[in-house]
Write a protein that holds these residues in place. Structure first.
Motif, PDB file in Angstrom:
ATOM      1  N   HIS A 136       0.857  -1.185   0.000  1.00  0.00           N
ATOM      2  CA  HIS A 136       0.000   0.000   0.000  1.00  0.00           C
ATOM      3  C   HIS A 136       0.891   1.232   0.000  1.00  0.00           C
ATOM      4  N   ILE A 173      -0.977   3.883  -5.819  1.00  0.00           N
ATOM      5  CA  ILE A 173      -2.257   4.555  -6.076  1.00  0.00           C
ATOM      6  C   ILE A 173      -2.144   5.376  -7.358  1.00  0.00           C
ATOM      7  N   ILE A 199      -4.610   6.713   1.333  1.00  0.00           N
ATOM      8  CA  ILE A 199      -3.994   5.384   1.373  1.00  0.00           C
ATOM      9  C   ILE A 199      -4.942   4.366   2.018  1.00  0.00           C
ATOM     10  N   TYR A 201      -6.923   2.133  -0.346  1.00  0.00           N
ATOM     11  CA  TYR A 201      -6.093   1.375  -1.279  1.00  0.00           C
ATOM     12  C   TYR A 201      -6.808   0.143  -1.821  1.00  0.00           C
TER      13      TYR A 201
END
Length: 73
Positions: A6, A11, A37, A40
């Motif tokens: 992550h 992203i 985040i 995610y």
């Protein structure tokens, strides 16, 4: 690219890939920096759906964009 971790970089990668695959005319409005985040896994789910198909109907694109919109900060 491994999407297991992550990270902000992942992203950015996924959002850009989604925009490219969906040929989003309003792609500039969908900036990776608009996502947290913590979202995610949700973003990755959408990414995987988009990557799994070659063609999308207008209603499918609208639904996917709507889901991304719900995840924005």
């Amino acid at each position: 690219m491994s999407l297991e971790q992550h990270s902000e970089e992942n992203i950015v990668y996924m959002i850009e890939a989604i925009k490219t695959k969906l040929r989003m005319a309003s792609g500039a409005a969908m900036q990776a920096s608009n996502f947290k985040i913590e979202q995610y896994e949700d973003i990755r789910d959408i990414y995987e759906v988009v990557q799994s198909k070659n063609n999308f109907s207008i209603s499918e694109v609208e639904a996917l964009v709507s889901e991304l919109g719900k995840l924005r900060k």
